[in-house]
Design a protein around this motif. Sequence first.
Motif, PDB file in Angstrom:
ATOM      1  N   ALA A  84       1.112   8.765   7.795  1.00 53.85           N
ATOM      2  CA  ALA A  84       1.947   8.985   6.610  1.00 53.85           C
ATOM      3  C   ALA A  84       2.548   7.675   6.113  1.00 53.85           C
ATOM      4  O   ALA A  84       2.602   7.432   4.896  1.00 53.85           O
ATOM      5  CB  ALA A  84       3.055   9.980   6.937  1.00 53.85           C
ATOM      6  N   GLN A  85       2.992   6.830   7.016  1.00 55.75           N
ATOM      7  CA  GLN A  85       3.517   5.524   6.626  1.00 55.75           C
ATOM      8  C   GLN A  85       2.452   4.729   5.875  1.00 55.75           C
ATOM      9  O   GLN A  85       2.738   4.111   4.847  1.00 55.75           O
ATOM     10  CB  GLN A  85       3.957   4.738   7.860  1.00 55.75           C
ATOM     11  N   ALA A  86       1.244   4.736   6.406  1.00 58.77           N
ATOM     12  CA  ALA A  86       0.150   3.990   5.780  1.00 58.77           C
ATOM     13  C   ALA A  86      -0.153   4.522   4.382  1.00 58.77           C
ATOM     14  O   ALA A  86      -0.385   3.751   3.445  1.00 58.77           O
ATOM     15  CB  ALA A  86      -1.098   4.064   6.656  1.00 58.77           C
ATOM     16  N   ALA A  87      -0.132   5.853   4.235  1.00 55.92           N
ATOM     17  CA  ALA A  87      -0.413   6.460   2.930  1.00 55.92           C
ATOM     18  C   ALA A  87       0.664   6.102   1.920  1.00 55.92           C
ATOM     19  O   ALA A  87       0.374   5.752   0.773  1.00 55.92           O
ATOM     20  CB  ALA A  87      -0.519   7.975   3.074  1.00 55.92           C
ATOM     21  N   ALA A  88       1.931   6.189   2.344  1.00 55.97           N
ATOM     22  CA  ALA A  88       3.033   5.862   1.443  1.00 55.97           C
ATOM     23  C   ALA A  88       2.988   4.396   1.044  1.00 55.97           C
ATOM     24  O   ALA A  88       3.175   4.044  -0.137  1.00 55.97           O
ATOM     25  CB  ALA A  88       4.364   6.185   2.109  1.00 55.97           C
ATOM     26  N   ALA A  89       2.734   3.518   2.015  1.00 54.42           N
ATOM     27  CA  ALA A  89       2.675   2.079   1.728  1.00 54.42           C
ATOM     28  C   ALA A  89       1.517   1.742   0.790  1.00 54.42           C
ATOM     29  O   ALA A  89       1.654   0.889  -0.106  1.00 54.42           O
ATOM     30  CB  ALA A  89       2.547   1.298   3.031  1.00 54.42           C
TER      31      ALA A  89
END
Length: 352
Positions: free
Chosen positions: A269-274
């Motif tokens: 999720a962090q990777a997607a948001a970033a």
Amino acid sequence: MSRKQHRIGTTAAIAVALAALLLPGCAAASASGPQALDQVNIGYFPNLTHAPGLVADADGRFTERFGKLNVKVNTKSFSAGPDVIQAILSGSLDISYIGPNPTVTAYIQSHSDGIRVIAGSTSGGASLVVKPDITSVEQLRGKKLATPQLGNTQDIALRYWLKENGLNATQDGGGDVSIQPQQNSAAVQAFTAGSIDGAWVPEPFATRLVKAGGKVLVDEKSLWPDGKFVTTNVIARTTFVQQHPDAVRAFIEAHLDALDEIKADPTAAQAAAAAQIKKITEQEIPADVLKASWANLDFTADPLAATLKTSADHAAAVGLLPDKPSDGFAKLWDVTALNEALAARSQQKVTT
């Protein structure tokens, strides 16, 4: 353009939007029941405090859920709440992630008719970061601080905190502490250049300021009971909620899909948001900043209604909310679709 001219321009634009909203026939349309829909316009900010929206968009959750209704999805990014208010009330935006104070402003300015909160999104993730030699609130006297925009959520938080500590800040940048509203990325640059002494900003910008040599003077969660307060919720045009219940439910499902993903696989999720933030801003969040920022956030479907009401009290205390709704916010929340979706997932319903 001066800050005063900017405020006048924003107020005038919102007034025009309200005039359109309240034209004869518009009010009647709000009660006309379900109608056909071919596209939906969704807004969010390129901030980690809007991560559920970023994740839902990046991973195709919106497209998937609305695709089942043959509805096209248009997403748009914003930099601060007042711009979202204008878009929502003018009808060019249907649903948006947004902070509590712009939510209150839209509700009051539309005479309790313009918007509804349909879900929660985020708690926490906002801090006042200052130069390392500033160790107390009194040392802020004569200093320059930034917030994202006059009247936005972090702007209200800073002004109220200063007031509670005996310092004043006028809306035109004067007073004991000069508050200079500017975009979050610009605030980081200004802090690095030494032209401001700190900023009250959301993540990931608070962590970016720390990485640029600043220190956290106030983590906003320390000012709230149990550290819980609404940083971001989801609003929708009231007419949209009334005319397109299936679309509202589709949005809620996509939103909950994103929240479930954030909980189940925070790294992904962090990777997607970033990735979505980079797509919008062309700026990459360093891995250490992303990890540290994420740890300061709590993502939840609960709109934390009581804390929004308190935020409204804070806005009134600093002169940025001249009136309170006569209904006491009784109509602000419509979590019918949210609670139906939560029940279907065997998750706890929310209350307002």
